[in-house]
Design an enzyme around this catalytic site. Sequence first.
Site, mmCIF file in Angstrom:
data_model
loop_
_atom_site.group_PDB
_atom_site.id
_atom_site.type_symbol
_atom_site.label_atom_id
_atom_site.label_comp_id
_atom_site.label_asym_id
_atom_site.label_seq_id
_atom_site.Cartn_x
_atom_site.Cartn_y
_atom_site.Cartn_z
ATOM 1 N N GLY A 189 0.829 -1.209 0.000
ATOM 2 C CA GLY A 189 0.000 0.000 0.000
ATOM 3 C C GLY A 189 0.856 1.249 0.000
ATOM 4 O O GLY A 189 2.018 1.237 -0.430
ATOM 5 N N SER A 190 0.269 2.323 0.504
ATOM 6 C CA SER A 190 0.942 3.622 0.432
ATOM 7 C C SER A 190 1.915 3.821 1.596
ATOM 8 O O SER A 190 1.774 3.188 2.651
ATOM 9 C CB SER A 190 -0.114 4.727 0.478
ATOM 10 N N ILE A 193 0.085 4.938 4.923
ATOM 11 C CA ILE A 193 -0.478 3.881 5.783
ATOM 12 C C ILE A 193 0.656 2.956 6.269
ATOM 13 O O ILE A 193 0.596 2.422 7.375
ATOM 14 C CB ILE A 193 -1.586 3.083 5.046
ATOM 15 N N GLY A 194 1.693 2.826 5.462
ATOM 16 C CA GLY A 194 2.856 2.024 5.873
ATOM 17 C C GLY A 194 3.408 2.506 7.210
ATOM 18 O O GLY A 194 3.797 1.705 8.067
ATOM 19 N N GLU A 211 5.620 -3.095 1.214
ATOM 20 C CA GLU A 211 5.716 -2.985 -0.244
ATOM 21 C C GLU A 211 4.996 -1.694 -0.633
ATOM 22 O O GLU A 211 3.768 -1.668 -0.751
ATOM 23 C CB GLU A 211 5.068 -4.209 -0.920
ATOM 24 N N CYS A 249 2.242 0.284 -8.804
ATOM 25 C CA CYS A 249 3.466 0.749 -8.139
ATOM 26 C C CYS A 249 4.673 0.667 -9.061
ATOM 27 O O CYS A 249 5.620 1.424 -8.919
ATOM 28 C CB CYS A 249 3.707 -0.080 -6.889
HETATM 29 P P1 NAD Z 1 -3.461 2.167 1.067
HETATM 30 O O1 NAD Z 1 -2.210 2.385 1.825
HETATM 31 O O2 NAD Z 1 -4.513 3.207 1.101
HETATM 32 O O3 NAD Z 1 -4.174 0.794 1.545
HETATM 33 C C1 NAD Z 1 -3.495 -0.436 1.628
HETATM 34 C C2 NAD Z 1 -4.216 -1.343 2.614
HETATM 35 O O4 NAD Z 1 -4.203 -0.752 3.898
HETATM 36 C C3 NAD Z 1 -5.672 -1.599 2.278
HETATM 37 O O5 NAD Z 1 -5.968 -2.947 2.570
HETATM 38 C C4 NAD Z 1 -6.418 -0.669 3.231
HETATM 39 O O6 NAD Z 1 -7.703 -1.115 3.576
HETATM 40 C C5 NAD Z 1 -5.524 -0.685 4.442
HETATM 41 N N1 NAD Z 1 -5.659 0.528 5.252
HETATM 42 C C6 NAD Z 1 -5.974 1.769 4.833
HETATM 43 N N2 NAD Z 1 -5.958 2.639 5.876
HETATM 44 C C7 NAD Z 1 -5.630 1.914 6.963
HETATM 45 C C8 NAD Z 1 -5.456 2.230 8.341
HETATM 46 N N3 NAD Z 1 -5.609 3.467 8.801
HETATM 47 N N4 NAD Z 1 -5.099 1.226 9.178
HETATM 48 C C9 NAD Z 1 -4.910 -0.026 8.729
HETATM 49 N N5 NAD Z 1 -5.079 -0.385 7.440
HETATM 50 C C10 NAD Z 1 -5.425 0.570 6.576
HETATM 51 O O7 NAD Z 1 -2.987 1.853 -0.424
HETATM 52 P P2 NAD Z 1 -3.863 1.626 -1.715
HETATM 53 O O8 NAD Z 1 -4.525 2.907 -2.093
HETATM 54 O O9 NAD Z 1 -4.699 0.410 -1.559
HETATM 55 O O10 NAD Z 1 -2.745 1.268 -2.796
HETATM 56 C C11 NAD Z 1 -2.028 2.251 -3.492
HETATM 57 C C12 NAD Z 1 -0.626 2.371 -2.968
HETATM 58 O O11 NAD Z 1 -0.044 1.083 -2.861
HETATM 59 C C13 NAD Z 1 0.278 3.135 -3.913
HETATM 60 O O12 NAD Z 1 1.118 3.992 -3.181
HETATM 61 C C14 NAD Z 1 1.089 2.045 -4.594
HETATM 62 O O13 NAD Z 1 2.312 2.472 -5.093
HETATM 63 C C15 NAD Z 1 1.224 1.039 -3.509
HETATM 64 N N6 NAD Z 1 1.435 -0.285 -4.076
HETATM 65 C C16 NAD Z 1 2.625 -0.901 -3.871
HETATM 66 C C17 NAD Z 1 2.860 -2.150 -4.432
HETATM 67 C C18 NAD Z 1 4.156 -2.883 -4.243
HETATM 68 O O14 NAD Z 1 4.190 -4.082 -4.512
HETATM 69 N N7 NAD Z 1 5.227 -2.238 -3.818
HETATM 70 C C19 NAD Z 1 1.865 -2.760 -5.184
HETATM 71 C C20 NAD Z 1 0.654 -2.099 -5.352
HETATM 72 C C21 NAD Z 1 0.445 -0.858 -4.788
#
Ligand code: NAD
Length: 481
Positions: A189-190, A193-194, A211, A249
């Site tokens: 994810g982002s 949130i990471g 990731e 990503c």
């Molecule tokens: P996101 O960070 O918004 O969400 C990722 C996950 O976290 C989801 O399951 C979401 O429900 C959960 N989440 C959201 N807020 C949360 C919180 N406060 N507490 C706990 N969990 C929470 O990311 P997204 O919008 O789903 O994906 C887009 C991002 O992911 C982009 O930045 C993209 O570059 C990255 N990404 C990375 C890879 C990789 O393999 N490196 C692959 C795909 C996407």
Amino acid sequence: MAMDLERVVEQARETFESGGTRSYFWRRSQLRALKDLLHEKEAAICEALKIDLGKHRVEAYRDEIGFVIKSVDYALQNLKKWMKPEKVSVPLVAFPTTSEVVLEPLGVVLIFASWNFPIGLSLEPLIGAISAGNSVVLKPSELASASSKFLATNLPKYLDNKAVSVIEGGPLVGQQLLEQKWDKIFFTGSARIGRIIMTAAAKHLTPVCLELGGKCPAIIDSLSRSRDVKVAINRVAGAKWGFCSGQACIAIDYLLVEEKYAPFLVELLKEKIKNCYMRPADLTRIVNKHHFQRLREIIEDPLVAATVVHGGSLDQENLYIEPTILLDPPLDSEVMKEEIFGPLLPIITLKKIGDSIEFLKGRPKPLVIYAFTNDEKLKKRIIEETSSGTVTFNDAVIQFALDTLPFGGTGESGFGKYHGRFSFDQFSHRKAVMRRSFCLEFSFRYPPWNERKLQFLRYLYSFNYIGLLLLFLGLKRCSST
Ligand code: NAD
């Protein structure tokens, strides 16, 4: 809800503690079941991806279903080998000893997936987690709700539902999950949130794999052979508009090009769009209104809008944005500061292509640096002078399918690797095991200390066998002290 969730985690732990997930047969049966699911439910997966993202069936198979089947096959072929303890050599200081590294499952792991490849990015880490013998709780993204529902309905039917569970929900559920104790959290994810994930993990000292994303640049050298140019254009366009419409990503975020080459490149990209990326049905749509609006604001910034050299039209009703090329948008605009995650392609011009190295050095480390060039010196400089999760020359995106390469970021693009053997390792603890017998006891290890023992240790650590031999008899006399 919180109670249900606690019960799910408890059950996953009980199953793990019972030892059921550790055997080779359990792991193999789960991988096979996953493969059956992908084969038997291909149509349903395509349907879910169509609902969530308007993904074409071919793209769905290429990037998610077929991609995961390939990874399951690779894991099945190698599982026995991966599980084998690894013998290691032993230094003289510990003679006689045998030693090995035993790959131990971590326990109960939590996987968060993102919405852009909602099936692939849920199941790819799951393959590693079950191959390594763990119980798993998977939380797919709420933004791809049809895919999330598909996984929640079908994974328990095919896999051991006491060991593998799916919990659906958004940030609130994510937060509740983070309150539990895990043995590993694998997050896609982002970066925003990471940071939340890492903070929560700190409470239990839970290891995490992040990731994340970022801006993946593609350096486009002034290619001279027309065949190379044609292939490069295919691949660049494919890695932007033909790959989840840039919502990935590892999609190319922007291009770096020499000033004098840019007009030629723009014309070729326009031509490519006209021939391959005009039918909305072939293009994945923008995931939701929020992201559509985000991209609209980027493109409607007057300083950015002035740099559009192709495309730019938006269809809010169908969440469709035309493949769009921007020539030299301001470097301090949103489009060049943030990850784009959409079908906008900025082209940044430079005096010399070698300047791209300096350009990249001053920016956060991307997940991937792409470069299209035949110049070996430039390739060497990119490898040695820049930092990124991956470097790919003369292609884009396809590196993600290589089970033999570690996939993951560095710096702002995350940390921890997976895919193939690296996934297995990601979800395993490398336990050191040392075996000794009771024979050969030397007094040099213990007080009372004397110069002779010190000398012996010096020889031992420097592998000076002659010195050791000369001292050996003398030390034998000390061995009774
Ligand atoms: P996101 O960070 O918004 O969400 C990722 C996950 O976290 C989801 O399951 C979401 O429900 C959960 N989440 C959201 N807020 C949360 C919180 N406060 N507490 C706990 N969990 C929470 O990311 P997204 O919008 O789903 O994906 C887009 C991002 O992911 C982009 O930045 C993209 O570059 C990255 N990404 C990375 C890879 C990789 O393999 N490196 C692959 C795909 C996407």
